[in-house]
Design a protein around this motif. Structure first.
Motif: not given
Length: 450
Positions: A378-390, A407-415
């Motif tokens: 699973v990949f997600y961007s904490p910045h996207a969460v901020e933009i959506k004001k969640l 489950l493998i989780i990434y928050t950094n696109p490069d990683d």
């Protein structure tokens, strides 16, 4: 007829603008920004605005209609000017209904499967040279546009989206089409930002069923308990026709559909897609296509764009991309790929990208969604969460929601990219599920891995 589009650059809006231009209407429009492919497609037809922005002076009483897109705001200067002048303002679905109220309207609804089913129907019609009007939410092979409107065609096939109609019309789009023939494929909670409770979301489908014209019909997926309940509880005077997944088998990476004439090899796969096929067959028969004609045509259907789309393959490895993002779609897509290639390791990568998927309360709906994968990421961007004001979500919350310890989780696109590019693709199926791009992942580079 003179029609002006406020927010002409949207995927749906620009296709409607092109359809009206092709019909001979005079079309103008505005937007504050327009991306590809909308930009080039509008430019080719001479419909691209000379400059970006909102220009109230474009709104005059010479206009027969203004079509308002969801991208515009309630205080849009052009919208305010149209209201001031008393120019007729339509939402996208309202205008489609106006264009089709003398036709037989076929509306395909459901939380999932509606784009694929609509695409299947149009593929069959196109295969047999039967001309129909349509609106579909994906670009189809063999079709130049996603919206077609004519004066002469008897049928129009509409993908019935449950999202809102416009900034000033909060009704779901599919409430406005008043179908003669309808289909309901499935109900699974989505669009939590608009429908905050499951009950509120389901209610929209009850309203849809009740909007079918008296004497009309609905085909419904009887394997979905909520669909079955909603349809069978409706007191609307319509014919209610259930369908279910047909018999099929998978042999050596090929799906064989059971038909009255024997086994038929087909290009699509997965139980959810075979269920979609059953619904599409019913609708095509309502539109005058014989069963054997349907099977002949559907054998060549390769799927809708971004729906289980094969992007690379070699002898013992394959890569698919899919638009799946809601829990039910993720689960169905993951199971489909594993079933089709049972002897291969399935690496499934999901990006949490939408408002609903990044909502901490909604996350629990993903329980078990990736269980069919051998390796789940699973990949997600904490910045996207901020933009959506969640509210911020943690990796621990995600791991708990999916209930999968490995489950493998990434928050950094490069990683995430480094992980993906470090994988061996020998004897592996790779599934990339996202309505985004994993923070800038270049699919051409991924294809190059094979």
């Amino acid at each position: 007829m003179n029609v002006h589009f406020i927010a002409i650059g949207g995927a749906a809006m620009h296709n409607l603008a092109l359809a009206l231009h092709n019909k001979g209407y005079r079309v103008t429009g505005s937007d504050d920004t327009i991306f590809e492919p909308s930009k080039s497609r509008l430019e080719t037809k001479g419909l691209l605005p000379n400059e970006f922005g909102w220009f109230p002076e474009k709104i005059t009483q010479d206009l027969d209609a203004v079509v308002l897109g969801m991208h515009a705001k309630e205080d849009n200067p052009e919208l305010l000017r149209a209201q001031e002048l008393g120019v007729k303002i339509y939402s996208y679905p309202e205008f489609l209904y106006e264009q089709s109220k003398e036709k037989t309207r076929v509306v395909i609804g459901g939380s999932h499967g509606k784009t694929t089913i609509t695409s299947m129907i149009l593929h069959v019609m196109h295969y047999h040279d039967r001309d129909v009007d349509y609106m579909v939410g994906a670009q189809l092979e063999g079709f130049d546009v996603m919206v077609k409107l004519t004066k002469e065609n008897d049928f129009i096939v509409l993908e019935g989206d449950e999202y809102l109609s416009s900034p000033i019309d909060r009704r779901p789009k599919f409430h406005l089409y008043k179908p003669n023939i309808a289909l309901l494929s499935g109900i699974a909670w989505d669009h939590i930002n608009v429908f905050p409770t499951y009950e509120n979301y389901v209610e929209q489908f009850s309203i849809f069923v009740d909007s079918i014209v008296s004497g009309g019909s609905i085909n419904y997926n009887e394997e979905d308990p909520e669909v079955k309940r909603v349809v069978e509880n409706s007191e609307n005077t319509i014919r209610k026709l259930p369908y279910k997944t047909p018999e099929y088998s998978v042999f050596d990476g090929e799906t064989l559909l059971e038909t009255p004439e024997g086994e038929l090899p087909i290009e699509i796969f997965g139980k959810h897609n075979l269920n979609n096929l059953a619904g599409a067959k019913w609708i095509c028969q309502h539109m005058g296509v014989q069963e054997d004609e349907f099977y002949e045509a559907i054998a060549t259907f390769k799927g809708a764009s971004k729906r289980l789309e094969k992007i690379a393959e070699r002898s013992n490895a394959i890569i698919y991309k899919d638009f799946a993002h809601s829990p039910s779609k993720v689960e169905a897509t993951t199971k489909a790929v594993k079933e089709q290639y049972q002897d291969r390791v399935l690496l499934a990568c999901l990006e949490l990208h939408t408002y609903s998927s990044l909502n901490s309360e909604f996350l629990k709906e993903y329980k078990g969604a990736l269980d069919a994968a051998d390796v789940a990421v699973v990949f997600y961007s904490p910045h996207a969460v901020e933009i959506k004001k969640l509210d911020a979500i943690s990796q621990e919350q995600i791991a708990k929601a999916f209930e999968r310890e490995d489950l493998i989780i990434y928050t950094n696109p490069d990683d995430f990219k480094s992980f993906l590019f470090s994988q061996s693709f020998e004897n592996k199926s790779v599934l990339l599920m996202s309505s985004g791009n994993y923070g800038g992942l270049d699919l051409d580079e991924v294809i190059g891995l094979l």
